[in-house]
Design an enzyme around this catalytic site. Structure first.
Site, PDB file in Angstrom:
ATOM      1  N   LYS A 195       7.486 -44.178  47.345  1.00 35.05           N
ATOM      2  CA  LYS A 195       7.571 -43.601  46.005  1.00 35.05           C
ATOM      3  C   LYS A 195       7.067 -42.165  46.060  1.00 35.05           C
ATOM      4  O   LYS A 195       6.563 -41.694  47.075  1.00 35.05           O
ATOM      5  CB  LYS A 195       6.723 -44.400  44.999  1.00 35.05           C
ATOM      6  CG  LYS A 195       7.013 -45.891  44.929  1.00 35.05           C
ATOM      7  CD  LYS A 195       8.347 -46.210  44.303  1.00 35.05           C
ATOM      8  CE  LYS A 195       8.592 -47.717  44.282  1.00 35.05           C
ATOM      9  NZ  LYS A 195       9.971 -48.046  43.839  1.00 35.05           N
ATOM     10  N   SER A 224      15.572 -47.261  44.308  1.00 39.58           N
ATOM     11  CA  SER A 224      14.507 -46.813  43.408  1.00 39.58           C
ATOM     12  C   SER A 224      14.175 -45.333  43.555  1.00 39.58           C
ATOM     13  O   SER A 224      13.528 -44.766  42.678  1.00 39.58           O
ATOM     14  CB  SER A 224      13.239 -47.638  43.642  1.00 39.58           C
ATOM     15  OG  SER A 224      12.672 -47.353  44.903  1.00 39.58           O
TER      16      SER A 224
END
Length: 231
Positions: free
Chosen positions: A97, A42
């Site tokens: 993230k 990701s």
């Protein structure tokens, strides 16, 4: 008598040294630095599966006085920081993230382009984007077109660099500041396992994985990524 006393004293010194080392290790892991392994794609191209990171858990520590702010190396969360945090829907899991939206900002995704307070954000860290798919599933709509929303106070809008393959704030909402664990600092080791992932669990699978890493340590290590700063 002297020999017995010496033996007991030596053993006690060893024991105290081990106890102190364990306490220091636990203190460092709890409050200063934590190791983290990248499990998914990701965050590609910035972080790859198999990257092993050191996470600074002290940099966002609370400071109650001006003196603490001056003498301690703490700072506020900034856009672009890559953070490790508790996944809001399952706090026992850690996610990683990038900070995209800060408290109080307006955020919108239009055809995969990100806008902060109406201004398009330049994002050089993104990998090449896939073409926008035809409208259909709600998940695709959230991925390619999202918002506009206002980021609440003490929250951050988090997104993966691999926007087409990232479960992030587009799906579970802004991240509370209290869930932040630390900032990714450096890749201390990166290992690429070319074998297909098998759904194995248990001691046997662990032993086999360890054996594979041991046998292919030099060929599987991405030496060009070792000690690379996370940006």
């Amino acid at each position: 008598m002297t020999s017995t006393t010496f033996r007991k004293s030596t053993l006690r010194e060893y024991f105290e040294s081990i106890v102190i080392a364990v306490i220091l290790a636990l203190f460092i892991r709890t409050w200063i630095v934590q190791a983290f392994k990248i499990p998914t794609g990701s965050m590609e191209k910035s972080l790859l599966i198999g990257d092993h990171l050191l996470v600074n858990k002290f940099v966002f520590g609370p400071t109650s006085t001006l003196f603490e702010q001056v003498v301690t190396p703490t700072k506020a969360v900034q856009r672009g920081d890559i953070l490790v945090f508790k996944y809001p829907q399952e706090p026992e899991r850690d996610f990683i993230k990038r900070v995209i939206g800060l408290p109080g900002e307006g955020l919108e995704v239009r055809h995969k382009q990100l806008y902060i307070d109406g201004v398009r954000l330049n994002e050089p860290y993104l990998q090449d984007q896939m073409p926008v798919l035809e409208p259909g599933l709600i998940a695709l709509d959230r991925r390619d077109n999202f918002g506009p929303i206002a980021v609440p106070a003490d929250h951050y809008f988090m997104m993966g660099d691999n926007r087409d393959n990232s479960e992030d704030s587009r799906f579970w909402g802004p991240l509370p500041h209290a869930y932040v664990k630390g900032k990714a600092m450096i890749i201390y080791w990166s290992y690429e396992d070319s074998r297909p992932l098998l759904p194995e669990t248990g001691l046997g699978a662990t032993v086999r994985r360890f054996g594979s890493v041991f046998l292919h340590f030099f060929t599987g290590t991405r030496w060009n990524r070792v000690f690379q700063q996370v940006t």
